[in-house]
Design an enzyme around this catalytic site. Structure first.
Site, mmCIF file in Angstrom:
data_model
loop_
_atom_site.group_PDB
_atom_site.id
_atom_site.type_symbol
_atom_site.label_atom_id
_atom_site.label_comp_id
_atom_site.label_asym_id
_atom_site.label_seq_id
_atom_site.Cartn_x
_atom_site.Cartn_y
_atom_site.Cartn_z
ATOM 1 N N SER A 35 0.857 -1.174 0.000
ATOM 2 C CA SER A 35 0.000 0.000 0.000
ATOM 3 C C SER A 35 0.896 1.227 0.000
ATOM 4 C CB SER A 35 -0.906 -0.001 1.240
ATOM 5 O OG SER A 35 -1.579 1.233 1.387
ATOM 6 N N ARG A 36 0.356 2.368 -0.417
ATOM 7 C CA ARG A 36 1.122 3.609 -0.316
ATOM 8 C C ARG A 36 1.284 4.032 1.140
ATOM 9 N NH1 ARG A 36 -2.304 7.064 -4.610
ATOM 10 N NH2 ARG A 36 -3.929 6.011 -3.402
ATOM 11 N N TYR A 57 3.781 0.059 -3.941
ATOM 12 C CA TYR A 57 3.481 -1.007 -4.897
ATOM 13 C C TYR A 57 4.763 -1.492 -5.565
ATOM 14 C CZ TYR A 57 -1.059 1.208 -4.206
ATOM 15 O OH TYR A 57 -2.182 1.749 -3.642
ATOM 16 N N HIS A 78 -5.355 1.285 -11.655
ATOM 17 C CA HIS A 78 -5.275 -0.088 -12.171
ATOM 18 C C HIS A 78 -4.208 -0.237 -13.248
ATOM 19 C CE1 HIS A 78 -9.460 -1.769 -10.831
ATOM 20 N NE2 HIS A 78 -8.732 -1.348 -9.827
ATOM 21 N N LYS A 96 -11.584 -5.820 -11.653
ATOM 22 C CA LYS A 96 -12.459 -5.085 -12.575
ATOM 23 C C LYS A 96 -12.756 -3.702 -12.019
ATOM 24 C CE LYS A 96 -15.966 -5.306 -9.780
ATOM 25 N NZ LYS A 96 -16.441 -4.044 -9.148
ATOM 26 N N ASP A 178 -17.888 0.611 -11.459
ATOM 27 C CA ASP A 178 -17.742 -0.268 -10.303
ATOM 28 C C ASP A 178 -18.829 -1.339 -10.239
ATOM 29 O OD1 ASP A 178 -15.985 -0.285 -7.699
ATOM 30 O OD2 ASP A 178 -18.010 -0.805 -7.062
#
Length: 335
Positions: A35-36, A57, A78, A96, A178
């Site tokens: 994670s950041r 990442y 993404h 997705k 979403d």
């Protein structure tokens, strides 16, 4: 058996569900999360571990004990994070929607092909038992030729909390990408080349779609009808309608659910109907692991894409959503 070692990019809800579900297979394991925010990654690892936590990442992808990467970051990231994995030579599963638009997806698929790295969209519902049964019924001809597909997916997200990612245009928010991706992908997978689209939407104050509906027609004249919403919980059902019958998909058809297969006597509803119920249960978990196992199978077989979620289906779905967004007026910075 050597387990496939997965690293998860992202530490949100879906990442947690993926990690939990991987606990129901011996073929794969999650070894790291990135994670950041290192503290967020560490909290995720403490809850879902044992696994290592990384504060970026890039660090996650470089981890020598990570062989496969699952991208579960916000939509806007993404393509960028998936590209990092591809350039590192690591097979990648991208939650997705695969990207914000078709152009991003085309670029990533071209890169993956040139680097000879496996890439797949994480459309996990296509691997669930009821979806496999749906494809089997259609391919068998039991409901005849498909005439139309109708599907909706709507959930209520409180508009008094506009900081939620689904209300954030910079994160690729909105109902369509979403939630609507499920019905659009269903239509894309069952109809031919879409030649006409009429779409309507209602936007939030933040510039994303709260409500979107669309009617599509393919070159053979078959119809696809979809709706999606952030404002209300809709029936969340779908129907595939053929000349000899139909398949009704149960509530929340994007997760393990039931099917009702209705066939017409002598091809005519007036002569009575035959009904068969199919329960698409998953033993343990919810089935997110199935997409990860598919990545492992494809990589072992030396293929660069999956026949269950081929690149062409991902691109077709994104192109449809690009046009729907254009018509309803949702724009992202990547467009």
């Amino acid at each position: 058996m050597t387990q496939n070692r997965w690293g998860i990019a992202g530490a949100g809800f879906i990442a947690g569900m993926f990690a939990w579900d991987m606990g129901f297979t011996n073929e794969a394991t999650v070894t790291a999360v990135g994670s950041r925010d290192l503290a967020k990654a560490q909290a995720f690892a403490d809850e879902r571990g044992p696994m290592r936590a990384h504060g970026s990442y890039e660090e996650l992808i470089a981890d020598p004990e990570v062989d496969f990467v699952y991208v579960a970051v916000p939509h806007s990231e993404h393509a960028r994070v998936a590209e990092l994995a591809v350039r590192a030579g690591k097979p990648v599963l991208v939650e997705k929607p695969f990207a914000l638009n078709a152009a991003q997806a085309e670029s990533l698929f071209e890169l993956a092909k040139s680097e000879k790295v496996f890439v797949m969209e994480g459309m996990w519902s296509r691997f669930l038992p009821h979806m496999a049964k749906l494809r089997e019924v259609i391919e068998s001809g039991r409901i005849g030729e498909v005439v139309s597909v109708s599907a909706d997916h709507g959930l209520r997200f409180d508009p008094n909390f506009p900081e939620h990612r689904l209300y954030d245009r910079t994160l690729g928010g909105g109902a369509l990408l979403d939630l609507g991706v499920y019905p659009v992908s269903l239509v894309a997978g069952l109809l031919g080349d879409i030649t006409e689209i009429s779409a309507y939407g209602t936007l939030t104050a933040t510039g994303v779609d709260a409500e979107t509906s669309a009617v599509m027609r393919d070159a053979a004249g078959r119809h696809g009808i979809i709706s999606t919403s952030l404002s209300t919980e809709s029936p969340n059902r779908a129907s595939v309608n053929g000349t000899l019958g139909r398949v009704e998909l149960g509530y929340n058809y994007m997760i393990p659910t039931d099917l009702r297969i209705v066939t017409f006597g002598e091809g005519n509803p007036a002569h009575g109907e035959k009904v068969e119920d199919y329960i698409g249960a998953v033993e343990g978990g919810m089935g997110w692991r199935f997409e990860a196992l598919e990545v492992g199978r494809c990589v072992r077989a030396g293929t660069l894409e999956s026949p269950v979620v081929p690149h062409a289906l991902t691109l077709k779905t994104l192109r449809l959503m690009d046009e729907i967004r254009r018509q309803v007026g949702v724009r992202y910075d990547a467009d």
